[in-house]
Design an enzyme around this catalytic site. Structure first.
Site, PDB file in Angstrom:
ATOM      1  N   GLU A 442       0.885  -1.261  -0.035  1.00  0.00           N
ATOM      2  CA  GLU A 442      -0.105  -0.048  -0.007  1.00  0.00           C
ATOM      3  C   GLU A 442       0.775   1.187   0.043  1.00  0.00           C
ATOM      4  O   GLU A 442       0.603   2.342  -0.736  1.00  0.00           O
ATOM      5  CB  GLU A 442      -1.024  -0.119   1.053  1.00  0.00           C
ATOM      6  CG  GLU A 442      -2.040   1.176   1.201  1.00  0.00           C
ATOM      7  CD  GLU A 442      -1.480   2.547   2.158  1.00  0.00           C
ATOM      8  OE1 GLU A 442      -2.357   3.326   2.034  1.00  0.00           O
ATOM      9  OE2 GLU A 442      -0.105   2.422   2.496  1.00  0.00           O
ATOM     10  N   SER A 650     -27.450  29.678 -17.504  1.00  0.00           N
ATOM     11  CA  SER A 650     -28.059  29.508 -16.650  1.00  0.00           C
ATOM     12  C   SER A 650     -28.968  28.144 -16.472  1.00  0.00           C
ATOM     13  O   SER A 650     -29.284  27.408 -15.758  1.00  0.00           O
ATOM     14  CB  SER A 650     -29.188  30.748 -15.921  1.00  0.00           C
ATOM     15  OG  SER A 650     -28.095  31.737 -15.689  1.00  0.00           O
ATOM     16  N   ASP A 690     -30.175  -5.881  -4.063  1.00  0.00           N
ATOM     17  CA  ASP A 690     -29.591  -5.562  -5.286  1.00  0.00           C
ATOM     18  C   ASP A 690     -29.623  -4.198  -5.693  1.00  0.00           C
ATOM     19  O   ASP A 690     -28.743  -3.626  -5.958  1.00  0.00           O
ATOM     20  CB  ASP A 690     -30.003  -6.397  -6.451  1.00  0.00           C
ATOM     21  CG  ASP A 690     -29.588  -7.869  -6.451  1.00  0.00           C
ATOM     22  OD1 ASP A 690     -28.686  -8.145  -5.382  1.00  0.00           O
ATOM     23  OD2 ASP A 690     -29.885  -8.676  -7.164  1.00  0.00           O
ATOM     24  N   HIS A 713     -15.632   7.344 -10.624  1.00  0.00           N
ATOM     25  CA  HIS A 713     -16.862   7.778  -9.810  1.00  0.00           C
ATOM     26  C   HIS A 713     -16.821   9.334 -10.007  1.00  0.00           C
ATOM     27  O   HIS A 713     -15.886  10.106  -9.807  1.00  0.00           O
ATOM     28  CB  HIS A 713     -16.536   7.496  -8.472  1.00  0.00           C
ATOM     29  CG  HIS A 713     -17.772   7.556  -7.584  1.00  0.00           C
ATOM     30  ND1 HIS A 713     -18.464   8.676  -7.547  1.00  0.00           N
ATOM     31  CD2 HIS A 713     -18.297   6.400  -6.752  1.00  0.00           C
ATOM     32  CE1 HIS A 713     -19.401   8.218  -6.742  1.00  0.00           C
ATOM     33  NE2 HIS A 713     -19.365   7.053  -6.268  1.00  0.00           N
TER      34      HIS A 713
END
Length: 778
Positions: A442, A650, A690, A713
């Site tokens: 790590e 906008s 699920d 992500h």
């Protein structure tokens, strides 16, 4: 003839039965039909009785007694049994063993710990698996130590920084201070002091006409990840970089405490922080794919993303004092982030007070291929074995690693022992599979966990419920600290409410649980819809093994530990972080004498694992994601709202608010269905679970972020210029950084903004009814 006679006789018989017995046939047919009707009626009653429940039972599915365990909810008594069984003395013994000798990744001492953990897991009744990888690591030279020297105009050494610390243990395998993956190179030149080495520090230097190009820079540890310091130095034209731990950040001088280790936990002048300077995660030669015998590898020269470009070396503040006191140039503002705690006037350079002086930086660190291993202890779930709750910590350390990571490993070992014992004795078995993960390498950049995710990403996206990370158990003893995605907020909050406060003074102050102290130190009005406050949970960055599991597999995550009072201690890390002084004695004498704080972390983690692995319905609070998204939107609006409105318009920019409102509506409808679910219907439960499990994964974008495609992500990721820090809408922030220099980026900003809108909508759609999920409007 025989044949014709037979036919003739047969036809006579047929005629006989059709004429003389026709009446008898009608009677028999009537009796047969009557019997059939009676039998059908009886069968109908039996079917109605045994296959269909009456209206009073609301048409619930009937499950035979043999399979009733499928529908059984968690046994609440197991929670207290796990909490009570956690033994501080065992955690102490674990830590003593783990931190007795240095165990850097890729060397024999680390492999010995793999075998020890394998043996312990087996003794605890767990199934064990080990996954090896062939990766690029980095080590200092045994023949020629790295060096930082101050030379005069004639090339004579004026000062030679120590290449090691005190080597208090005299162990042969103590690794001297170095920065992993630094290029092996000797450079000489003037020196520029650049504060913390952040973007804003280089802006200040430029505004004050201080030239970095062609010079070596020296910067302070802290505020941002060390790899980002190296990258920014190279971008600004530096030929090398020195990083030191300034006493303003790593000693108690600011609070009138001049003591240092071994008297206390503050950094002595010789302390130097080791660490990687490679910014991406995983094996540098096989990005995106597992480093096994089947994967493609770049060369070091062709690696994408590239390895660090300029040499780097860490030193202590004692050495920094002996260099910086000779530096000339502009005095930096005081007080400011640019100044520090040394008893000198901080100056920028690049010239020295004595004409002709220069710095010589010689880095002899070499990269080499090495094996790293992850080891897993598995408790197979008895109802849903294909759903995984993961609890992990890394194993490797730069030296002894008594805090980072071994305090966390010691805790994980104890939780595995307690849960394994309950299973062995037949007291309990979790509904879902629990996997204890000990990650390798790590410290080099989340190598073991990243390679594992790259190898098993398809399986993990479909089956992993959550990941709980304890990189280290303690870095202080004031309060719990956590970072997580919104689905995990209630899990860690509720778990901490069940655990007794390890601090007697806090109990006396009326705060009996871990939660109470956490709330006291870090109150947070999360929902903003009322005055309710909960303990603060931060946004996940990329500081530990949770990052690849979240970014590539979309696994809901939390990382937590006992930490410092951040209002009192203004530090980026605990003082002796990644030094030789991070020993068992330090932990025992300065942090946690009776290991009660370690035990509290184990109990919180154990309860979080239990509730995720054992609850009939996965207990994520789905409604937390809506206010979580709104907080992200508000943060974006504060920092970039005007700029985005001016360039997107906008009408387009306001669509972000609309999709978040739409997501909240999808959540509300989902929770209504959840509250009315038939808990006796295993198919309905599986469908519900699920949807809950896959929600986090719906926020992944297959193509990744525009600037960082391996980060998937779109809501949470680390800051592009500080790997430790988490940000929201990271793809947008990457693109908006200094966009005035590249206005052509605006088209990519527009594209990615619409990606965000689509993904938030898509995430909401995953929560809708199975056959009523489509929209009939644009």
């Amino acid at each position: 003839m025989s044949s014709n006679s037979s036919l003739h006789l047969g036809s006579e018989n047929d005629m006989f039965f059709s004429s003389s017995k026709r009446g008898i046939g009608k009677i028999r047919l009537f009796i047969f039909l009557l019997i059939a009707i009676v039998i059908g009626f009886i069968v109908g009653i039996l079917v109605g009785k045994f296959a269909i429940n009456d209206e009073q039972q609301n048409n619930e599915v009937v499950v035979s007694e043999e399979f009733q365990h499928i529908l059984s909810d968690a046994d609440p008594s197991i929670s207290q049994q796990i909490i009570d069984a956690i033994d501080p003395a065992r955690i102490e013994a674990n830590l003593r063993y783990l931190s007795q000798i240095p165990h850097i990744a890729g060397r024999q001492a680390d492999f010995d710990l793999v075998e020890m953990l394998k043996s312990r897991f087996i003794d605890n009744g767990l199934q064990v698996q080990i996954t090896p990888y062939d990766v690029l690591l980095s080590y200092p030279s045994n023949e020629t130590p790295n060096s930082v020297r101050l030379l005069d105009a004639n090339g004579t050494v004026v000062y030679d920084a120590k290449h090691d610390e005190s080597n208090i243990s005299q162990y042969q395998d103590v690794v001297p201070p170095f920065n992993a993956y630094s290029p092996c190179r000797l450079v000489e030149g003037p020196l520029v002091y650049a504060g913390y080495g952040r973007v804003e520090d280089y802006i200040w230097l430029k505004q004050n006409n201080i030239t970095v190009t062609g010079n070596i820079v020296i910067v302070k540890y802290g505020r941002i990840f060390r790899g980002d310091k190296v990258d920014l130095a190279a971008i600004n034209g530096a030929i090398g970089i020195i990083i030191y731990s300034d006493p303003a950040d790593f000693t108690g001088n600011f609070m009138g405490d001049s003591r240092v280790y071994p008297e206390t936990w503050w950094m002595p002048p010789s302390g130097a922080q080791r660490g990687t300077i490679y910014i991406p995660n995983g094996d540098p030669l096989s990005p995106g794919y597992p480093a096994n015998d089947y994967g493609y590898r770049f060369t070091e020269e062709s690696a994408v993303p590239p390895l660090p470009k300029i040499p780097c070396h860490p030193i202590g503040y004692g050495a920094a004092l002996n260099i910086l006191k000779h530096l000339g140039g502009t005095a930096v503002p005081t007080p400011s982030d640019l100044s520090g705690g040394l008893n000198i006037t901080y100056r920028t350079g690049p010239a020295f007070l004595e004409t002709g002086m220069k710095i010589q930086l010689n880095v002899t660190t070499k990269n080499e291929r090495a094996k790293v291993e992850n080891v897993f202890g598995i408790i197979k779930g008895f109802v849903e074995p294909d759903r995984y709750v993961l609890f992990g910590n890394h194993r490797d350390a730069w030296i002894y690693g008594a805090i980072d990571p071994s305090s966390g490993t010691a805790v994980m070992m104890e939780v595995a022992r307690v849960m394994g014992d309950l299973v062995k004795r037949g007291v309990w078995r979790p509904r879902r599979t629990i996997v204890f993960c000990s990650w390798g390498a790590e410290e080099y950049g989340l190598v073991g966990s990243t390679e594992w995710v790259e190898q098993y990403v398809s399986t993990l996206r479909e089956r992993a419920v959550a990941y709980i990370n304890v990189d280290l158990a303690i870095e202080g003893n004031d309060t719990l600290q956590a970072l997580a995605t919104p689905l995990m907020y209630n899990i860690i909050h509720d778990a901490s409410k069940k655990v007794k406060n390890p601090n007697p003074a806090e109990i006396q102050a009326g705060r009996p649980t871990v939660y109470d102290t956490w709330l006291h130190f870090k109150p947070w009005n999360f929902t903003q819809g009322d005055k309710t406050v909960v303990p603060l949970i931060n946004t996940p960055g990329s500081g530990s093994d949770y990052a690849p599991l979240l970014q590539q597999a979309g696994i809901t995550t939390v990382d937590f530990r006992y930490s410092l009072d951040t209002k009192l201690y203004k530090m980026s890390s605990y003082p002796l972080y990644h030094t030789e002084y991070e020993t068992f004695d330090l932990v025992k004498e300065q942090y946690d004498k009776d290991f009660e704080f370690h035990a509290a972390v184990a109990r919180v983690g154990g309860e979080a694992i239990r509730v995720l692995a054992d609850s009939l319905i996965i207990p994520f609070n789905v409604s937390n994601y809506a206010p979580g998204l709104e907080l992200c939107r508000q943060s974006l609006d504060r920092d970039y709202g005007t700029l985005l409105r001016d360039n997107l318009g906008s009408e387009t920019y306001d669509k972000l608010s609309k999709v978040i409102v739409g997501f909240r509506e999808d959540v509300q409808e989902f929770e209504t269905r959840q509250n009315n679910i038939d808990r006796k219907d295993p198919y309905a439960l599986r469908e519900l679970n699920d949807k809950i499990m896959l929600l986090e994964k719906a926020f992944l974008h297959p193509e990744g972020l525009p600037v960082r495609p391996l980060k998937k992500h779109v809501i949470f990721a680390e800051n592009q210029h500080d790997t430790y820090a988490g940000t929201s809408f990271p793809g947008l922030l990457d693109l908006l950084f200094e966009i005035e220099k590249e206005p052509e980026r605006w088209e990519t900003v527009k594209q990615h903004f619409h990606v965000i809108l689509t993904i938030i909508q898509t995430a909401g759609i995953t929560l809708r009814d199975a056959t009523s999920f489509m929209s009939e409007t644009l």
